[in-house]
Motif scaffolding. Sequence first.
Motif, PDB file in Angstrom:
ATOM      1  N   ILE A   1       4.104 -10.178  11.544  1.00 15.74           N
ATOM      2  CA  ILE A   1       3.105  -9.126  11.400  1.00 15.74           C
ATOM      3  C   ILE A   1       2.200  -9.509  10.245  1.00 15.74           C
ATOM      4  N   ARG A   2       0.903  -9.671  10.522  1.00 13.23           N
ATOM      5  CA  ARG A   2      -0.040 -10.109   9.497  1.00 13.23           C
ATOM      6  C   ARG A   2      -1.054  -9.014   9.201  1.00 13.23           C
ATOM      7  N   PHE A   3      -1.322  -8.821   7.934  1.00 17.12           N
ATOM      8  CA  PHE A   3      -2.378  -7.901   7.533  1.00 17.12           C
ATOM      9  C   PHE A   3      -3.728  -8.597   7.702  1.00 17.12           C
ATOM     10  N   ILE A   4      -4.651  -7.938   8.427  1.00 20.79           N
ATOM     11  CA  ILE A   4      -5.954  -8.537   8.694  1.00 20.79           C
ATOM     12  C   ILE A   4      -6.981  -8.080   7.673  1.00 20.79           C
ATOM     13  N   ASP A   5      -7.263  -6.789   7.653  1.00 24.93           N
ATOM     14  CA  ASP A   5      -8.317  -6.307   6.766  1.00 24.93           C
ATOM     15  C   ASP A   5      -8.315  -4.781   6.752  1.00 24.93           C
ATOM     16  N   LYS A   6      -9.015  -4.234   5.774  1.00 24.94           N
ATOM     17  CA  LYS A   6      -9.264  -2.796   5.750  1.00 24.94           C
ATOM     18  C   LYS A   6     -10.432  -2.485   6.675  1.00 24.94           C
ATOM     19  N   ILE A   7     -10.287  -1.453   7.473  1.00 23.20           N
ATOM     20  CA  ILE A   7     -11.349  -1.087   8.402  1.00 23.20           C
ATOM     21  C   ILE A   7     -12.511  -0.431   7.680  1.00 23.20           C
ATOM     22  N   ASP A   8     -12.219   0.300   6.614  1.00 29.03           N
ATOM     23  CA  ASP A   8     -13.266   0.977   5.852  1.00 29.03           C
ATOM     24  C   ASP A   8     -13.983  -0.039   4.970  1.00 29.03           C
ATOM     25  N   LYS A   9     -15.232  -0.351   5.320  1.00 24.95           N
ATOM     26  CA  LYS A   9     -16.030  -1.323   4.574  1.00 24.95           C
ATOM     27  C   LYS A   9     -17.076  -0.653   3.694  1.00 24.95           C
ATOM     28  N   SER A  10     -16.983   0.664   3.512  1.00 28.63           N
ATOM     29  CA  SER A  10     -17.984   1.375   2.723  1.00 28.63           C
ATOM     30  C   SER A  10     -17.818   1.062   1.244  1.00 28.63           C
ATOM     31  N   LEU A  11     -18.887   1.238   0.519  1.00 27.59           N
ATOM     32  CA  LEU A  11     -18.891   1.032  -0.924  1.00 27.59           C
ATOM     33  C   LEU A  11     -19.135   2.350  -1.624  1.00 27.59           C
ATOM     34  N   LYS A  12     -18.643   2.483  -2.836  1.00 30.86           N
ATOM     35  CA  LYS A  12     -18.823   3.710  -3.599  1.00 30.86           C
ATOM     36  C   LYS A  12     -20.292   3.916  -3.919  1.00 30.86           C
TER      37      LYS A  12
ATOM     38  N   TYR B   1      -3.529  -4.521  11.447  1.00 31.81           N
ATOM     39  CA  TYR B   1      -2.468  -5.517  11.421  1.00 31.81           C
ATOM     40  C   TYR B   1      -2.438  -6.256  12.755  1.00 31.81           C
ATOM     41  N   TYR B   2      -2.029  -7.518  12.698  1.00 30.96           N
ATOM     42  CA  TYR B   2      -1.958  -8.364  13.886  1.00 30.96           C
ATOM     43  C   TYR B   2      -0.531  -8.809  14.111  1.00 30.96           C
ATOM     44  N   TYR B   3      -0.046  -8.590  15.333  1.00 29.77           N
ATOM     45  CA  TYR B   3       1.297  -9.041  15.695  1.00 29.77           C
ATOM     46  C   TYR B   3       1.189 -10.371  16.430  1.00 29.77           C
ATOM     47  N   ASP B   4       1.719 -11.424  15.811  1.00 32.23           N
ATOM     48  CA  ASP B   4       1.713 -12.760  16.392  1.00 32.23           C
ATOM     49  C   ASP B   4       3.010 -12.936  17.178  1.00 32.23           C
ATOM     50  N   ASP B   5       2.923 -12.819  18.517  1.00 31.13           N
ATOM     51  CA  ASP B   5       4.127 -12.896  19.328  1.00 31.13           C
ATOM     52  C   ASP B   5       4.668 -14.308  19.445  1.00 31.13           C
TER      53      ASP B   5
ATOM     54  N   TYR C   1       0.834  -1.196   0.000  1.00 30.95           N
ATOM     55  CA  TYR C   1       0.000   0.000   0.000  1.00 30.95           C
ATOM     56  C   TYR C   1       0.873   1.251   0.000  1.00 30.95           C
ATOM     57  N   LEU C   2       0.214   2.396  -0.180  1.00 34.75           N
ATOM     58  CA  LEU C   2       0.922   3.666  -0.107  1.00 34.75           C
ATOM     59  C   LEU C   2       1.398   3.906   1.324  1.00 34.75           C
ATOM     60  N   PRO C   3       2.365   4.806   1.511  1.00 34.91           N
ATOM     61  CA  PRO C   3       2.943   4.994   2.859  1.00 34.91           C
ATOM     62  C   PRO C   3       1.907   5.395   3.902  1.00 34.91           C
ATOM     63  N   TYR C   4       2.101   4.862   5.109  1.00 33.53           N
ATOM     64  CA  TYR C   4       1.265   5.237   6.245  1.00 33.53           C
ATOM     65  C   TYR C   4       1.864   6.463   6.927  1.00 33.53           C
ATOM     66  N   LEU C   5       0.988   7.290   7.500  1.00 29.42           N
ATOM     67  CA  LEU C   5       1.419   8.501   8.191  1.00 29.42           C
ATOM     68  C   LEU C   5       1.169   8.437   9.692  1.00 29.42           C
ATOM     69  N   SER C   6       0.356   7.488  10.141  1.00 27.67           N
ATOM     70  CA  SER C   6       0.011   7.423  11.556  1.00 27.67           C
ATOM     71  C   SER C   6      -0.327   5.984  11.929  1.00 27.67           C
ATOM     72  N   CYS C   7      -0.033   5.622  13.186  1.00 24.55           N
ATOM     73  CA  CYS C   7      -0.367   4.286  13.669  1.00 24.55           C
ATOM     74  C   CYS C   7      -0.714   4.358  15.151  1.00 24.55           C
ATOM     75  N   VAL C   8      -1.512   3.394  15.608  1.00 24.91           N
ATOM     76  CA  VAL C   8      -1.927   3.322  17.004  1.00 24.91           C
ATOM     77  C   VAL C   8      -2.261   1.873  17.328  1.00 24.91           C
ATOM     78  N   TRP C   9      -2.022   1.475  18.586  1.00 25.73           N
ATOM     79  CA  TRP C   9      -2.373   0.127  19.036  1.00 25.73           C
ATOM     80  C   TRP C   9      -3.810   0.117  19.522  1.00 25.73           C
ATOM     81  N   SER C  10      -4.597  -0.834  19.044  1.00 24.15           N
ATOM     82  CA  SER C  10      -5.950  -1.022  19.541  1.00 24.15           C
ATOM     83  C   SER C  10      -5.982  -2.009  20.699  1.00 24.15           C
ATOM     84  N   SER C  11      -5.016  -2.907  20.739  1.00 24.09           N
ATOM     85  CA  SER C  11      -4.810  -3.836  21.847  1.00 24.09           C
ATOM     86  C   SER C  11      -3.326  -4.186  21.846  1.00 24.09           C
ATOM     87  N   ASN C  12      -2.935  -5.127  22.679  1.00 29.90           N
ATOM     88  CA  ASN C  12      -1.521  -5.485  22.754  1.00 29.90           C
ATOM     89  C   ASN C  12      -1.034  -6.262  21.547  1.00 29.90           C
ATOM     90  N   ASN C  13      -1.945  -6.659  20.657  1.00 33.55           N
ATOM     91  CA  ASN C  13      -1.561  -7.389  19.450  1.00 33.55           C
ATOM     92  C   ASN C  13      -2.066  -6.764  18.163  1.00 33.55           C
TER      93      ASN C  13
END
Length: 381
Positions: free
Chosen positions: A286-297, A277-281, A251-263
């Motif tokens: 680091i695994r990509f889970i899904d896009k949060i934006d589920k809206s349709l055009k 993204y999910y961090y498997d300790d 994807y294009l570069p990210y500008l911001s990140c935040v933890w929603s939980s410890n993983n």
Amino acid sequence: MSEIHSFGVEPITSHAFNATKDKLAISPNNNEVHIYHKTNGKWSLNSSLSQHDLRVTSIDWAKNSNRIVTCSADRNAYVWSLTDGIWKPTLVLLRINRAATCVRWSPKEDKFAVGCGARLISICYFEEQNDWWVSKHIKKPIRSTVTAIDWHPNNVLLACGSTDFRTRVFSAYIRDVDKKSKDDITTSWGGKAETGALIGEFPSSQGGGGWVHSVAFSPDGTRLAWVSHDSSISIVDSQKSMYPINVRTRYLPYLSCVWSSNNLVVAAGHDCCPMLYYYDDSCGEIRFIDKIDKSLKKETDGFSAMRKFRDLDKRAIVESTVSNTALDTIHQNTISEVRLYSDYDPKRKDLDKISSVGVDGQMVIWDLKTLESSLANLRIK
């Protein structure tokens, strides 16, 4: 579901909520800070803070003390206190000769850190004897502009990212503020009762890298995530080998990140869509889970897809320019900042909400419950 709020057409540089989430401070890409109050689900402008001379670059709102700190390209920072319904500023002695770029309150709200273009970080605290805010500098080994900072939950360690392709962890111990012994400072990262002591230094990614745009400690403070301009996301686990895990995304570069939980890490940027993204300790991945934006055009004329293509064939009707350029995402331009909307609670099973602001002048509150089906396969507790 997501809440969408528009604040005009000007880009929103930074934003911050108060403790009760009924007030919002945003910077509309100029020298002002607008304070909005939420009534009946709508945001109305309550006051404008215009003490800065140049563009405000970052805002943070202390939840317990209800104080706002702002920094600007004019090399100044102000602490705003609400007195008799009026926000009154107090100048902070940053002692810098370049633009201030980022600011964050410490978890206990007894000090805050300001990053700048002068290759240093100002650790600011209130000096009661002189009744003003003073600062101590962290300089070495920073070699370029500090673009992002974040505090460790222990109120002492501080992470920073800069344009020299490095992420660093420092000790921001202040003797007059931190009434702690050396044993209280020590964490899985280590710790030193010395201001500016370097705890760790990590490259943005392997074989090159890019400017570090955002850094974030996990809620338990054992992990640090950051995103860089080479479209990578990185995590270092202090309980493991302290060796960073880097993933170059498509994807294009990210500008911001935040933890929603410890993983779970949420990152957003030039793709106009927050991504999870999910961090498997257990295996250090680091695994990509899904896009949060589920809206349709959405079609501007209200036609269904079948009817639209039928009219294109029979009547040679073409879509308007606005419809052709509209993105499939809620944000119609780069997401400049994403922050945790609800305070993290390890006892709560529900996923936290996040908020994002963008160059399109919109602020969106995302409910991560929509991704529970995607997370079910990972068996995340």
